[in-house]
Design an enzyme around this catalytic site. Structure first.
Site, mmCIF file in Angstrom:
data_model
loop_
_atom_site.group_PDB
_atom_site.id
_atom_site.type_symbol
_atom_site.label_atom_id
_atom_site.label_comp_id
_atom_site.label_asym_id
_atom_site.label_seq_id
_atom_site.Cartn_x
_atom_site.Cartn_y
_atom_site.Cartn_z
ATOM 1 N N ARG A 79 -18.339 8.631 31.892
ATOM 2 C CA ARG A 79 -17.487 7.655 31.216
ATOM 3 C C ARG A 79 -16.213 7.425 32.007
ATOM 4 N NH1 ARG A 79 -15.722 8.869 25.417
ATOM 5 N NH2 ARG A 79 -14.521 7.070 26.061
ATOM 6 N N ARG A 137 -7.812 10.563 15.366
ATOM 7 C CA ARG A 137 -7.462 9.365 16.141
ATOM 8 C C ARG A 137 -7.494 8.067 15.328
ATOM 9 N NH1 ARG A 137 -10.103 9.612 22.052
ATOM 10 N NH2 ARG A 137 -8.275 8.416 22.636
ATOM 11 N N CYS A 173 -13.399 11.439 16.379
ATOM 12 C CA CYS A 173 -14.104 11.684 17.637
ATOM 13 C C CYS A 173 -13.944 13.154 18.007
ATOM 14 C CB CYS A 173 -13.617 10.778 18.748
ATOM 15 S SG CYS A 173 -12.091 11.296 19.505
ATOM 16 N N ASP A 214 -4.617 14.595 28.866
ATOM 17 C CA ASP A 214 -5.857 14.376 29.615
ATOM 18 C C ASP A 214 -6.013 15.335 30.796
ATOM 19 O OD1 ASP A 214 -6.617 12.394 27.892
ATOM 20 O OD2 ASP A 214 -6.257 10.722 29.262
ATOM 21 N N LYS A 265 -9.285 4.170 35.038
ATOM 22 C CA LYS A 265 -10.033 3.724 33.854
ATOM 23 C C LYS A 265 -9.077 3.245 32.754
ATOM 24 C CE LYS A 265 -11.489 6.876 30.658
ATOM 25 N NZ LYS A 265 -11.126 6.485 29.282
ATOM 26 N N ASN A 266 -8.068 4.049 32.463
ATOM 27 C CA ASN A 266 -7.207 3.743 31.319
ATOM 28 C C ASN A 266 -6.254 2.577 31.585
ATOM 29 O OD1 ASN A 266 -8.460 5.721 29.933
ATOM 30 N ND2 ASN A 266 -6.737 7.150 29.864
#
Ligand code: UD1
Length: 417
Positions: free
Chosen positions: A396, A121, A116, A304, A22-23
């Site tokens: 997500r 952030r 968030c 993460d 994803k990233n």
């Protein structure tokens, strides 16, 4: 809204394939804005965050089609330059259109993301870097209005090795006039993937994977035909799933070099990891030992993976200390883990986890993407039934995680809430 129901206790075994990252995919798709034409991507995961970036680029005028393994995007007709609040709020990586739009069209209007679930952030370093390249950026009712006739190369020292900031600035610098030197740049594998993709478009970049990037701007770039790298965080999550359940799992398609820090910690904790032809085999023959971790930018332990590693430590022999250095509020999963019987104390950015013999299933609520994965992991190892609510966070960033776990033998289903 769906929830996931897990009846814990099954040992996972078998083979599982890691999806595209994803990233890596998100900045790559934004990079398509740098050049008109039809760009092709392979191995783009099917995820909500990818849907969001697709909708954002479509709203700018790009034409997108998605097949099984092909994600095509034609950016020729892009004629709008705004990333609206609703999209940036949903997914902060939407700000990655800022650099490419500014570099190709000389203008962009991007909502400020705000806070968030895991911290403030800010994107001040993205802004400061673009200003150093000559952009004029002003705040207008929650939006950044950015303009630049032609970006100019600059020497930029980042106060922090921000991943998104490095990506935004590298994309902008690829089309700027002159040379940009980006110091204290992020070194994450996703940065290397993006640099490789930009080079395949004709960009001149050196130093990717180190803390200094040198980017010599070119007047224009060609189209992309690019295969997205495997998702190291999904791979890491599956490794922890194997370890937590005392399983024996072969993970296919992962790049072990991307996860050296996690692999080292898993081995310290008593997990056996072996490298086979195309897979990494993860076994856990005995009780997990307590191991301390400290999250840091790459190649340090990834933030993460912090929540997932904490899940593992809840069942360790002894006490472990987890220090979160990247985000200031990334312990939202702790209260939910406590509902399952975990013994965790938080002091500032440190969590002390005293391993317990067993977790007991309960309803819990996902608060962010990686937190939801950590709760699923706890559920796999807990006695009886765990229900993980608000699973949209999981969607997500994990492609069909429950299906993959079920094929490995987990008793896990998704049901409408
Ligand atoms: C990316 C990843 C995310 C991961 C994070 C850290 C994507 C889409 N997301 O997020 O999954 O958790 O890297 O590995 O790739 N900061 C500032 N000012 C800035 C930018 C960042 O102070 O302008 C701070 C942030 O608040 C945070 C730290 O720097 O404390 C790291 O953030 P950053 O590396 O930018 O993370 P993201 O790119 O948002």
């Amino acid at each position: 809204m769906d929830k996931i129901i897990i009846r814990g206790g099954n040992r996972l075994h078998g083979k599982v394939l890691v999806s595209g990252a994803k990233n890596a995919a998100l900045p790559l798709i934004c990079a398509a804005l740098l050049a008109p034409g039809r760009h092709r991507f392979h191995n783009v995961p099917s995820l909500r965050d990818i849907d969001t970036i697709e909708n954002l680029l479509a709203s700018l005028g790009a034409q997108i089609s998605r097949g099984d393994d092909l994600f095509e995007i034609d950016t020729t007709a892009v004629d709008r330059f705004e990333a609206p609040y609703d999209m940036v709020r949903k997914m902060r990586a939407s700000v990655l259109v800022l650099g490419p739009l500014l570099a190709r069209f000389g203008r962009a209007r991007v909502s400020l993301p705000g806070g968030c679930a895991i911290g403030a952030r800010p994107i001040n370093l993205h802004i400061k870097g673009l200003e150093a390249m000559g952009a004029e950026i002003e705040l207008d009712h929650g939006y950044l209005n950015a303009q630049a006739k032609k970006l100019k190369g600059a020497r930029i020292h980042l106060d922090l090795p921000t991943v998104g900031g490095t990506e935004n600035l590298m994309m902008a610098a690829a089309l700027a006039q002159g040379t940009t030197v980006l110091e204290n740049a992020a070194c994450e594998p996703e940065i290397v993937d993006l640099a490789r993709a930009l080079k395949s478009m004709g960009a001149h970049i050196e130093g990717e994977g180190t803390d200094t990037l040198v980017i010599e701007g070119v007047p224009d770039l060609g189209t992309l035909d690019y295969r997205v790298m495997p998702d190291r965080i999904e791979a890491g999550t599956l490794m922890v799933a194997a370890a937590m359940t005392g399983g024996d799992v072969r993970i296919q398609g992962m790049i072990p070099q991307h996860l050296k820090s996690l692999i080292g910690k898993l081995q310290d904790a008593g997990t056996e990891i072996t490298y086979e032809a195309e897979t990494v085999r993860v076994r856990r023959p005995r009780r997990i030992e307590a191991v301390d971790i400290l999250t840091l930018p790459y190649p340090g332990f990834p933030t993460d993976m912090q929540a997932q590693f904490m899940a593992l430590m809840t069942l360790a022999k002894g006490a472990s200390v987890i220090t979160e250095n990247v985000f200031e509020n990334r312990f939202m999963h702790v209260c939910e883990m406590q509902r399952l019987g975990a013994d965790i104390t938080i002091d500032g950015n440190t969590a002390i986890i005293k391993g317990v013999k067993k977790l007991l299933g309960a309803p819990v609520m996902a608060t962010d993407l990686r937190a939801s994965a950590s709760l699923v992991l706890c559920g796999l190892a807990a006695e009886n039934t765990t229900e993980v609510k608000r699973i949209y966070h999981l969607d997500r960033g994990y492609e069909r995680l429950e299906e993959k776990l079920r094929r490995l033998g987990a008793d896990i289903v998704r049901v409408p809430e």
